[in-house]
Design a protein around this motif. Sequence first.
Motif, PDB file in Angstrom:
ATOM      1  N   SER A  20      -4.919  17.477  23.877  1.00  0.00           N
ATOM      2  CA  SER A  20      -5.451  17.098  22.569  1.00  0.00           C
ATOM      3  C   SER A  20      -6.736  16.297  22.668  1.00  0.00           C
ATOM      4  N   PHE A  21      -7.369  16.309  23.855  1.00  0.00           N
ATOM      5  CA  PHE A  21      -8.647  15.624  24.078  1.00  0.00           C
ATOM      6  C   PHE A  21      -8.541  14.119  23.832  1.00  0.00           C
ATOM      7  N   GLY A  22      -7.427  13.525  24.281  1.00  0.00           N
ATOM      8  CA  GLY A  22      -7.273  12.078  24.206  1.00  0.00           C
ATOM      9  C   GLY A  22      -6.748  11.546  22.901  1.00  0.00           C
ATOM     10  N   ASN A  23      -6.354  12.380  21.981  1.00  0.00           N
ATOM     11  CA  ASN A  23      -5.822  11.901  20.708  1.00  0.00           C
ATOM     12  C   ASN A  23      -4.398  11.386  20.917  1.00  0.00           C
ATOM     13  N   GLN A  24      -4.145  10.117  20.611  1.00  0.00           N
ATOM     14  CA  GLN A  24      -2.856   9.498  20.851  1.00  0.00           C
ATOM     15  C   GLN A  24      -2.053   9.256  19.585  1.00  0.00           C
ATOM     16  N   ASP A  25      -2.597   9.557  18.428  1.00  0.00           N
ATOM     17  CA  ASP A  25      -1.913   9.323  17.161  1.00  0.00           C
ATOM     18  C   ASP A  25      -0.925  10.459  16.917  1.00  0.00           C
ATOM     19  N   ILE A  26       0.366  10.143  16.797  1.00  0.00           N
ATOM     20  CA  ILE A  26       1.378  11.184  16.608  1.00  0.00           C
ATOM     21  C   ILE A  26       1.238  11.857  15.250  1.00  0.00           C
ATOM     22  N   ARG A  27       0.567  11.207  14.304  1.00  0.00           N
ATOM     23  CA  ARG A  27       0.349  11.838  13.004  1.00  0.00           C
ATOM     24  C   ARG A  27      -0.642  12.983  13.097  1.00  0.00           C
ATOM     25  N   MET A  28      -1.432  13.011  14.192  1.00  0.00           N
ATOM     26  CA  MET A  28      -2.404  14.076  14.390  1.00  0.00           C
ATOM     27  C   MET A  28      -1.969  15.063  15.471  1.00  0.00           C
ATOM     28  N   LEU A  29      -0.745  14.911  15.973  1.00  0.00           N
ATOM     29  CA  LEU A  29      -0.259  15.776  17.052  1.00  0.00           C
ATOM     30  C   LEU A  29       0.836  16.714  16.561  1.00  0.00           C
ATOM     31  N   GLY A  30       0.768  17.119  15.319  1.00  0.00           N
ATOM     32  CA  GLY A  30       1.796  17.994  14.774  1.00  0.00           C
ATOM     33  C   GLY A  30       1.888  19.316  15.511  1.00  0.00           C
ATOM     34  N   SER A  31       3.079  19.586  16.097  1.00  0.00           N
ATOM     35  CA  SER A  31       3.380  20.852  16.785  1.00  0.00           C
ATOM     36  C   SER A  31       2.447  21.146  17.953  1.00  0.00           C
ATOM     37  N   VAL A  32       1.800  20.118  18.495  1.00  0.00           N
ATOM     38  CA  VAL A  32       0.937  20.368  19.640  1.00  0.00           C
ATOM     39  C   VAL A  32       1.763  20.776  20.859  1.00  0.00           C
ATOM     40  N   GLY A  33       3.017  20.331  20.908  1.00  0.00           N
ATOM     41  CA  GLY A  33       3.871  20.708  22.019  1.00  0.00           C
ATOM     42  C   GLY A  33       4.273  22.166  22.025  1.00  0.00           C
ATOM     43  N   MET A  34       4.187  22.838  20.873  1.00  0.00           N
ATOM     44  CA  MET A  34       4.560  24.252  20.821  1.00  0.00           C
ATOM     45  C   MET A  34       3.614  25.125  21.638  1.00  0.00           C
ATOM     46  N   SER A  35       2.413  24.621  21.886  1.00  0.00           N
ATOM     47  CA  SER A  35       1.464  25.380  22.694  1.00  0.00           C
ATOM     48  C   SER A  35       1.729  25.234  24.192  1.00  0.00           C
ATOM     49  N   MET A  36       2.596  24.279  24.555  1.00  0.00           N
ATOM     50  CA  MET A  36       2.927  24.025  25.968  1.00  0.00           C
ATOM     51  C   MET A  36       4.445  24.004  26.110  1.00  0.00           C
ATOM     52  N   PRO A  37       5.087  25.142  26.240  1.00  0.00           N
ATOM     53  CA  PRO A  37       6.562  25.190  26.252  1.00  0.00           C
ATOM     54  C   PRO A  37       7.193  24.359  27.364  1.00  0.00           C
TER      55      PRO A  37
END
Length: 550
Positions: free
Chosen positions: A312-329
């Motif tokens: 996420s290029f260093g973004n640590q705010d969980i409010r901006m990390l919605g479903s980012v984990g779905m791209s990395m199973p």
Amino acid sequence: MKYNFQFYCFVLVSFCFLMYVYMLFGQKTVILEIELFLVSNIPFTLALIIDKISLSFSMIVTLISGCVFLFSTKYMEEDEFYWRFTWILLSFVISMNFLIFGGSLFFLLLGWDGLGITSFALIIYYQSKDSYGAGFQTLMVNRLGDVIIVSSSFFYVIAGQFSFFTVPSSMMMLIFILSLAGLTKSAQFPFSSWLPAAMAAPTPVSALVHSSTLVTAGIYMIIRFSVSLPLSSDACSVLLFCGSITCLLGGTAAIFENDLKKIVALSTLSQLGVMVFCLGLGLPLLSLFHLYAHALFKALLFIAAGSILMSSFGNQDIRMLGSVGMSMPMCLVMFNISSLCLVGAPFMSAFFSKHLILEKMLMSNINSFSVILMCVATMMTAMYVIRSLKAICWFKPSLNLISVNNSLKIYFPMIILGVLSIFFGKIYSIMDFSLLEVVFISSSMSLMINLITMLGIFLGLIFLGRVKSYVFSTLFFLSPFYQSSTKIFAKLNKKLESLDYGWLEIAPMMSVMVNNFNKNNYLFNWPNYLSLNRITWLIFLILIYVNFSI
């Protein structure tokens, strides 16, 4: 010149494992002691303790260090001073091993001070304002522990020795003082504020510091003392109180936190409170068991979180990390495994230690206040874990720029730590039966623990926690006052604005009035936005004239 430190670490893990099996099944302990000189007929010695406790802990530390070194080769590959970072990190690991195998005051101070100095260098590595503040805050708390340990040297002289593996029962005060020193390094209440601040360090440093090295140094020292000599009732009471309060503080602060790394750091604070609470129950080996399990899944959680931050290029705010984990199973699976270990879910390694600690708590004869705090803290743990999983795994996508990294340097450490996070608890409890405890509680009491966890999961599902709480994020004002003093006085400063631009400017305005001929013009036009002030000053001058006339 390149050094494969991760390879050397894995080789040392194999050696420590073979030595551990030999010491475990042979029931042997080796003490290497070298006398340096005599001080008033008291021998000052260098002592090393090689037994199943020191070997197993060194094995865990070295294994996690190898995984962190491998992960850092990818995480820090673009850093200009990569080898400087690596050598400082290696010094950090060596200092921890000095503390683990040390059996005398000299090795204790060598490992303790080495951890403090190298951790300071690692925390300020990015050389920003926040990292400098966090580094000095960590250093000052560690110096406090150093002062306590140095002060305890008088008790060593009274005991007639400088080794702590044969401390007589008459020196309970020495154990109590060193236990207080251990609370500073393990970030227990009221020394908890430095641990979330240490997040200013790079993620590989956080994975090592918050899992098995710096924060566990104080707990390991208390375990080493309490194994050879049981703690006094006063020391157990202090550990029960500090552990329960720390566990509750970490849980409540994590609920209102939006920074992913800060949430993981606060979860470390909560788990350290569980370990210290277990020491207060008089169960040092069970606390050591939970320390091992926590070290493995917490290192996994930091590496998984670091992989998410890289994508996420260093973004640590969980409010901006919605479903980012779905791209990395793979990363998502490992993040879920470590999160379930935090809750103490069944079929995970932490279940064999954390659930047993809670059951021993319910059957122990301790005060109800600590029991209530631990139950509430257990519920809070489930809340912030589910909240983090909900934001990263279940929310709708909110980040457009995602760079998925499928490097083996990232996934190989996660696979090793993920497998151990699942099977370590069962395997280790089978190998060493001394870690197990017998529990006699009713089924309803055991069911109550599960219901508390389920209640926390339900509250975590419905709780958003979008607004950050200043009170909880500072751990109820445990953070240094000077760092956030502007927030405290913000409302007061707003009220003083009119006073600052009005009544407090009487001195400079009077000097202007003296230097100008048109004094009446300044008098009746100052302040020019409140006509009431003009009338007030006119009345004030008339009263002065009347008084001088009389």
